[in-house]
Design an enzyme around this catalytic site. Structure first.
Site, mmCIF file in Angstrom:
data_model
loop_
_atom_site.group_PDB
_atom_site.id
_atom_site.type_symbol
_atom_site.label_atom_id
_atom_site.label_comp_id
_atom_site.label_asym_id
_atom_site.label_seq_id
_atom_site.Cartn_x
_atom_site.Cartn_y
_atom_site.Cartn_z
ATOM 1 N N SER A 1 0.841 -1.190 0.000
ATOM 2 C CA SER A 1 0.000 0.000 0.000
ATOM 3 C C SER A 1 0.874 1.238 0.000
ATOM 4 O O SER A 1 2.018 1.203 0.472
ATOM 5 C CB SER A 1 -0.897 0.004 1.246
ATOM 6 O OG SER A 1 -1.585 1.230 1.395
ATOM 7 N N TYR B 1 -3.318 0.113 10.430
ATOM 8 C CA TYR B 1 -3.137 -0.421 9.076
ATOM 9 C C TYR B 1 -1.793 0.043 8.501
ATOM 10 O O TYR B 1 -1.036 -0.749 7.931
ATOM 11 C CB TYR B 1 -4.288 0.035 8.185
ATOM 12 C CG TYR B 1 -4.212 -0.456 6.761
ATOM 13 C CD1 TYR B 1 -4.713 -1.713 6.407
ATOM 14 C CD2 TYR B 1 -3.637 0.323 5.750
ATOM 15 C CE1 TYR B 1 -4.644 -2.162 5.094
ATOM 16 C CE2 TYR B 1 -3.565 -0.123 4.443
ATOM 17 C CZ TYR B 1 -4.076 -1.365 4.122
ATOM 18 O OH TYR B 1 -4.002 -1.816 2.827
#
Length: 242
Positions: free
Chosen positions: A135, A148
């Site tokens: 990501s 996250y």
């Protein structure tokens, strides 16, 4: 790596980016695809099972016994695609520690467990490849998503570490970075999102070129470029109070 005739295993394959990986593998001529999901009785899993060249496997990457069972079943894998993930929108300071640990258990420990268990299989096949779906949040954090981002940052450097560990057996390890994709995990997000089908296409084009890192979209490229500069400039844009 040419996808033609490869045997791939995709984690979190029942929907979102994982499902797009399955579709792209089949379109590029993969010989077989192990499509894994925690629930094999779901409508999405049944749909996958109906596809030619696809075998659905039950897998929870946070359960070591489940990972071992998958590795004992899928002994012909030449391409491991670690896509399974969660996003709990949990802040680090005030969030539930159990939830924060679940983020790390999934993105770091679960993914590492998959690589460790499948490494001998890849070695026996001549090396093969591992793809870790990462990501843009591997490189920065955003208010409310600290858990996250921390887990993805750990997964990113773990990807770099296992790449070095597996080089001797000829395994290519690729990290794939993206911002927001139009999937269920991003429900409620009102910013720009890419088509999730772009992700496997970029990954596989990268594998064909031997790329160890693929940056899918402009947002991820911008964040990566910002790492060479004072982080205050980036955080002034995304979190003015930081």
């Amino acid at each position: 790596m040419d996808i033609t005739d490869q045997v791939a295993l995709v984690t979190g394959a029942n929907r979102g980016i994982g499902r797009r990986f399955v579709d792209e593998l089949l379109a590029r001529g993969a010989r077989k695809v192990y499509a894994t999901a925690r629930r094999t009785d779901s409508a999405e899993a049944r749909e996958l099972a109906a596809l030619d060249r696809v075998e659905v496997l039950s897998l929870d990457i946070t359960d070591h016994a489940s990972v071992v069972a998958a590795a004992r079943t899928a002994t012909d894998v030449t391409l491991l695609i670690n896509n399974a993930g969660i996003s709990t929108a949990t802040p680090l300071v005030t969030g539930d520690l159990d939830v924060i640990r679940r983020e790390m258990d999934t993105h770091f420990w679960g993914t590492l467990d998959m690589i460790r268990e499948f490494a001998p299989t890849l070695a026996a096949a001549g090396g093969g490849a591992v793809v870790n779906v990462l990501s843009a949040l591997s490189w920065f954090s955003f208010p409310g998503n600290g858990a996250y981002a921390a887990a993805k940052a750990a997964e990113w450097n773990m990807t770099n570490g296992v790449r070095l560990d597996l080089a001797a057996q000829g395994t290519l390890v690729q990290g794939v970075h993206l911002g927001a994709a139009d999937t269920d995990i991003m429900a409620g997000y009102d910013g720009p999102m890419i088509d999730p089908a772009v992700v496997p296409r970029a990954s596989f084009d990268g594998l064909a070129a031997g790329a160890i890192e693929v940056v899918v979209d402009e947002w991820s490229s911008m964040v990566k470029a910002s790492l060479a500069h004072d982080p205050a400039a980036l955080y002034a844009q995304i979190a003015p109070a930081a």
